[in-house]
Each structure stands twice: as C-alpha cells, then as structure tokens.
Design a protein around this motif. Structure first.
Motif: not given
Length: 96
Positions: A48-54
C-alpha cells in the motif's frame, strides 16, 4: 528488525526480483516479500505504502507494475537516510 530496515529490505527485494513494466499480482508480490523474510502484515502495508509513493503502479485492481527507476532512486535515498540514523524506530547509539 525495525520498520526502517524492513522497508529497505522490501525495496531491495522488489528491485532485485522484478522487471520494470511487468504486471505482478498482489499474491505474487506478497509471496516475494514474505519468502524473503518480511512479516505478512508488514508486506501488506508496504505494498500500500509503495503504491502511494509511486514505486508500485496499479493499472488494474490486484495488479501492480514496479517502477524500477523510481524504486532505484528511492532506495538510494533511503539507504543514505538509514546510514545517517534516520527512521531507526528508537533511540540510536548516540542518543541512549
């Protein structure tokens, strides 16, 4: 292992074990992270976090692409930050 080290390990695992632009399912990413020693709960949050960070792109529900160029830059910055003692999750040796 503290959270910063887990995130760094996750970045390395994804960088070393994926191809740029290739589609990966949620299950495959989870399997990759967990099989490399990352707790399942952390692995879920990291995706989830890595998706938000792109660092991960989500073109369709349940499918992800790894942005290796962005991941490489973020990985280098994060390694440098941890080397300076950032995001340790607790007091460092010089603070205790």
């Amino acid at each position: 292992m503290h959270v910063g080290a887990v995130r760094l390990k996750a970045m390395r695992v994804l960088y070393e074990n994926t191809e740029d632009g290739k589609l990966y399912g949620w299950t495959k990413l989870m399997e990759l992270l967990v099989s490399n020693g990352i707790n399942e709960n952390y692995a879920r949050q990291i995706i989830v976090d890595f998706t938000i960070l792109g660092l991960l792109e989500k073109p369709k529900t349940g499918l992800y692409k790894v942005n290796r160029a962005r991941l490489r830059v973020h990985l280098a910055k994060y390694e440098a930050k941890l080397a300076r003692g950032g995001e340790s999750g607790g007091p460092g040796p010089s603070q205790g």
